[in-house]
Motif scaffolding. Structure first.
Motif, PDB file in Angstrom:
ATOM      1  N   LEU A 117       7.437   5.600  -7.036  1.00 55.58           N
ATOM      2  CA  LEU A 117       7.250   4.912  -7.428  1.00 55.58           C
ATOM      3  C   LEU A 117       7.353   5.480  -9.390  1.00 55.58           C
ATOM      4  CD1 LEU A 117       4.655   4.056  -4.788  1.00 55.58           C
ATOM      5  CD2 LEU A 117       6.478   2.854  -5.294  1.00 55.58           C
ATOM      6  N   HIS A 118       6.509   5.882  -8.959  1.00 57.45           N
ATOM      7  CA  HIS A 118       6.797   7.222 -10.940  1.00 57.45           C
ATOM      8  C   HIS A 118       7.876   6.893 -11.644  1.00 57.45           C
ATOM      9  CE1 HIS A 118       4.764   8.987 -14.657  1.00 57.45           C
ATOM     10  NE2 HIS A 118       5.597   9.680 -14.138  1.00 57.45           N
ATOM     11  N   TYR A 119       8.968   7.115 -11.092  1.00 57.02           N
ATOM     12  CA  TYR A 119       9.936   6.991 -11.109  1.00 57.02           C
ATOM     13  C   TYR A 119      10.706   5.714 -11.718  1.00 57.02           C
ATOM     14  CZ  TYR A 119      15.981   7.968 -10.598  1.00 57.02           C
ATOM     15  OH  TYR A 119      16.703   7.826 -11.332  1.00 57.02           O
ATOM     16  N   HIS A 131       4.430  12.287  -2.372  1.00 57.42           N
ATOM     17  CA  HIS A 131       6.390  11.814  -2.657  1.00 57.42           C
ATOM     18  C   HIS A 131       6.779  10.715  -3.027  1.00 57.42           C
ATOM     19  CE1 HIS A 131      10.330  12.400  -3.576  1.00 57.42           C
ATOM     20  NE2 HIS A 131      10.988  12.076  -2.513  1.00 57.42           N
ATOM     21  N   VAL A 132       5.594   9.397  -2.298  1.00 55.98           N
ATOM     22  CA  VAL A 132       5.664   8.242  -2.846  1.00 55.98           C
ATOM     23  C   VAL A 132       5.024   7.985  -3.636  1.00 55.98           C
ATOM     24  CG1 VAL A 132       5.248   5.636  -1.964  1.00 55.98           C
ATOM     25  CG2 VAL A 132       6.170   7.659  -0.346  1.00 55.98           C
ATOM     26  N   SER A 189       1.277  -1.174  -0.158  1.00 52.63           N
ATOM     27  CA  SER A 189      -0.055   0.054   0.259  1.00 52.63           C
ATOM     28  C   SER A 189       1.050   0.899   0.013  1.00 52.63           C
ATOM     29  CB  SER A 189      -0.826   0.100   1.216  1.00 52.63           C
ATOM     30  OG  SER A 189      -0.273   0.325   2.664  1.00 52.63           O
ATOM     31  N   ILE A 190      -0.019   2.722   0.084  1.00 53.80           N
ATOM     32  CA  ILE A 190       1.018   3.685  -0.174  1.00 53.80           C
ATOM     33  C   ILE A 190       1.181   3.889   1.001  1.00 53.80           C
ATOM     34  CG2 ILE A 190       1.232   6.068  -0.203  1.00 53.80           C
ATOM     35  CD1 ILE A 190       1.039   4.698  -3.724  1.00 53.80           C
ATOM     36  N   GLN A 191       0.754   3.750   2.252  1.00 55.40           N
ATOM     37  CA  GLN A 191       1.009   3.922   3.233  1.00 55.40           C
ATOM     38  C   GLN A 191       2.099   3.046   3.788  1.00 55.40           C
ATOM     39  OE1 GLN A 191      -2.060   3.744   2.039  1.00 55.40           O
ATOM     40  NE2 GLN A 191      -2.855   5.838   2.744  1.00 55.40           N
ATOM     41  N   GLU A 192       2.404   1.589   3.636  1.00 54.32           N
ATOM     42  CA  GLU A 192       3.342   0.777   4.017  1.00 54.32           C
ATOM     43  C   GLU A 192       4.609   1.826   3.231  1.00 54.32           C
ATOM     44  OE1 GLU A 192       4.740  -3.202   2.103  1.00 54.32           O
ATOM     45  OE2 GLU A 192       2.312  -3.367   3.449  1.00 54.32           O
ATOM     46  N   VAL A 193       4.514   2.345   1.875  1.00 54.71           N
ATOM     47  CA  VAL A 193       6.096   1.735   1.417  1.00 54.71           C
ATOM     48  C   VAL A 193       6.422   3.420   2.019  1.00 54.71           C
ATOM     49  CG1 VAL A 193       7.172   3.133  -0.785  1.00 54.71           C
ATOM     50  CG2 VAL A 193       4.933   1.078  -0.901  1.00 54.71           C
ATOM     51  N   SER A 194       5.099   4.409   2.332  1.00 57.19           N
ATOM     52  CA  SER A 194       5.826   5.962   3.080  1.00 57.19           C
ATOM     53  C   SER A 194       6.226   5.867   4.109  1.00 57.19           C
ATOM     54  CB  SER A 194       4.301   6.774   3.101  1.00 57.19           C
ATOM     55  OG  SER A 194       4.159   7.387   3.914  1.00 57.19           O
ATOM     56  N   LYS A 195       5.676   4.611   5.195  1.00 53.73           N
ATOM     57  CA  LYS A 195       6.263   4.180   6.573  1.00 53.73           C
ATOM     58  C   LYS A 195       7.665   3.304   5.977  1.00 53.73           C
ATOM     59  CE  LYS A 195       5.718   1.834  10.412  1.00 53.73           C
ATOM     60  NZ  LYS A 195       4.859   0.549  11.315  1.00 53.73           N
ATOM     61  N   LEU A 210       9.661   4.245   3.179  1.00 48.75           N
ATOM     62  CA  LEU A 210      11.296   5.346   2.871  1.00 48.75           C
ATOM     63  C   LEU A 210      10.747   6.598   3.588  1.00 48.75           C
ATOM     64  CD1 LEU A 210       9.519   5.363  -1.012  1.00 48.75           C
ATOM     65  CD2 LEU A 210      11.591   3.860   0.473  1.00 48.75           C
ATOM     66  N   HIS A 211      10.099   6.742   4.738  1.00 50.90           N
ATOM     67  CA  HIS A 211      10.255   7.567   6.048  1.00 50.90           C
ATOM     68  C   HIS A 211       9.228   8.524   4.733  1.00 50.90           C
ATOM     69  CE1 HIS A 211      11.502   5.504   9.006  1.00 50.90           C
ATOM     70  NE2 HIS A 211      11.863   5.261   8.098  1.00 50.90           N
TER      71      HIS A 211
END
Length: 585
Positions: free
Chosen positions: A42-44, A37-38, A23-29, A31-32
């Motif tokens: 991910l797009h990059y 910004h996540v 999830s976006i929330q998991e990746v956000s956590k 990557l801090h």
């Protein structure tokens, strides 16, 4: 750069090649960073084909991420990009986190990128770029220790004269002429219009100040009485005694002329790393990535063809397996292999300043314990030496060196030695820098002594402490490389260089003879007579067991048979003289 750091975290967390619900929330956590910004990160990653991100709409459906690269893959990609951007230090740091297998992959790729010697054209500049392991260069001519230091000094500084090895003669450099009527008073006449790299004009006063500083060195302090400057382009040296080879002293790298104003401003430590000279190249970059030399456009002599030299600071891990200052292999089939012998030798000195070695019979007995062939047996690319000169080694026999095996039965030898030696022998191993020393050779010697029941202790002796501490040791294990002017190098080795044989000779008769013969060499005007004196002196040192030669080093080097750059070749020490390279087309 932050994107790349985020990618590295993702490759560490998600395995390669698997679709993982997230999830976006998991990746956000992970990557801090913010969810917004996540999405950009991910797009990059998706654009760079480092990952695939599938975001499906609908209740109960979760996004999926699939990593197309592993952490090792990513580190390899990123390290290659850093090299291509000339951020070499970053590349090597990235590889510290990679597996051993990927480190080897990167090493193979890295060396192939340069073919070890690489020419590039960039903005109409001819650039010479190559990898070189970091040896902690000391570029102050007065304190240079190694061949690597001297090589850089040769490019950055000038001497009053230069030695030309092809003609075996001195040629003009800063001085266009020099003369002496008596061998004591020497006059050197400088070119006009010479400038240091920082713009200051070079005058006779700079020469005087440089040599007043050099008079601290053993080589010069016993030669020069005083120095005067009759004009801004004339230097007068008055010597203590006749010396017809004195001008050859001034071609040594240590005799390079420096701007004292810069030295006083920055201090000696800083000057060693960021020197300023008047030579064909000036140092413009010296950092963790590289050392950069750029052609000095206001050079008074012939301008170098190569506009820039980039020396990449390369860790030991990425060195070639070959024992060469360059990471050298044949770039292609147009280069041919050449095996050369390095002039100079490894040797053992017997120090008669100690109670053990002051007696010639004891030196002789210790010498009989030593077998030269055992040193070559344990070390590749070395051949037996019987002199500092390889040609002389070939003509000398083992008989002239005192034999290749014990001339006494082993039992008799042990008995004699034990009556004369009542403590462990102290062995000094020459140390040039932390990772360049002669301890392995000293250990071979130690084992040979041990076989006869002789105990010994090995201690490292830094070259800068040689004169101060050599008196404490019975034996000294070291080596010297001769400069292009072989005769002058040999004279210096006997008396006045960093490692001076005379410091191990205190027996009055031999020391008197040594100094007498050296003075004779300086008083002679013909080289042939000087050589005859030297060879007889070397014979005496061998026969009286003051020195025992071990080996000459050999190198395999490569020279181009057909290349569009002329004079792109390595000398016997694996070095390229950037001043000589030129372009055919």
């Amino acid at each position: 750069m932050r994107y790349m750091e985020h990618m590295e975290k993702l490759t560490s967390y998600y395995p390669k090649g698997l679709d993982i619900e997230t999830s976006i929330q998991e990746v956000s956590k992970l990557l801090h960073c913010t969810p917004k910004h996540v999405k950009t990160v991910l797009h990059y990653g998706d654009q760079q084909q480092l990952l695939n991100w599938h975001a499906e709409r609908g209740r109960g459906k979760h996004p999926r991420i699939r990593m197309n690269v592993s952490k090792d893959d990513f580190l390899f990609i990123r390290a290659k990009q850093s090299v291509q951007q000339e951020n070499y230090h970053d590349a090597f740091q990235l590889m510290e986190s990679a597996s051993v297998w990927v480190q080897q992959q990167f090493k193979d790729w890295f060396l192939k990128q340069f073919n070890h010697i690489q020419m590039e054209s960039d903005r109409e500049l001819d650039v010479f770029r190559y990898p070189f392991y970091n040896v902690g260069l000391i570029m102050d001519p007065m304190y240079a220790k190694s061949r690597h230091d001297s090589h850089m000094i040769q490019q950055i500084f000038n001497r009053l004269v230069e030695y030309d090895r092809e003609s075996d003669e001195l040629v003009p450099s800063l001085a266009h002429n020099w003369e002496s009527e008596d061998g004591i008073n020497w006059y050197f006449y400088l070119h006009k219009g010479i400038h240091f790299h920082h713009g200051k004009r070079l005058t006779s006063d700079d020469v005087k100040q440089s040599f007043n500083r050099l008079r601290k060195l053993q080589l010069f302090k016993h030669e020069i009485e005083w120095i005067t400057t009759p004009s801004i382009t004339t230097v007068h040296f008055q010597l203590n005694k006749i010396n017809w080879i004195f001008p050859r002293y001034l071609a040594k790298m240590s005799a390079s002329i420096i701007p004292m104003d810069v030295l006083k401003e920055v201090g000696e430590q800083q000057f060693q790393k960021f020197p300023v000279g008047s030579g064909p190249y000036q140092l413009t970059v010296h950092n963790n990535d590289k050392i950069r030399l750029e052609a000095f456009n206001d050079y008074f002599g012939k301008r170098s063809w190569i506009d820039r030299v980039d020396i990449i600071q390369t860790p030991k891990l990425y060195q070639s397996d070959l024992d060469s200052p360059f990471l050298l292999e044949s770039p292609d089939q147009s280069w041919h292999k050449l095996d050369v012998i390095e002039e100079g030798a490894e040797f053992i000195l017997f120090n008669d300043n100690t109670e053990i070695c002051q007696d010639i019979d004891t030196r002789k007995m210790i010498r009989y314990c030593i077998h030269r062939y055992k040193f070559q047996k344990h070390q590749s690319r070395k051949i037996p030496a019987h002199s500092f000169l390889s040609e002389q080694s070939r003509s000398n026999s083992e008989v002239q060196q005192g034999g290749s095996s014990c001339e006494e039965p082993k039992g008799n030898l042990q008995s004699i030695i034990h009556r004369k030696i009542h403590r462990p022998i102290r062995i000094a191993a020459q140390q040039i820098r932390e990772d360049a020393h002669h301890r392995p050779v000293a250990e071979i010697l130690q084992k040979q002594l041990e076989d006869l029941g002789i105990q010994s202790i090995i201690e490292m002796l830094p070259v800068e402490n040689y004169y101060k501490d050599i008196k404490h040791y019975d034996l000294f294990v070291g080596g010297v490389m001769l400069g292009e002017d072989r005769l002058l190098s040999l004279v210096s080795n006997l008396y006045g260089s960093t490692i001076s044989i005379s410091e191990c000779i205190h027996e009055s008769e031999m020391r008197t003879e040594l100094i007498h013969q050296l003075n004779r060499m300086k008083q002679e005007k013909e080289d042939s007579k000087r050589w005859n004196i030297y060879f007889k002196l070397e014979e005496q040192l061998i026969s009286k067991h003051y020195i025992y030669f071990l080996s000459h080093r050999t190198h395999s080097i490569y020279e181009p048979s057909d290349h569009h750059y002329g004079s792109l070749q390595l000398d016997q020490n694996g070095r390229v003289d950037y001043r000589r390279i030129w372009k055919r087309w």
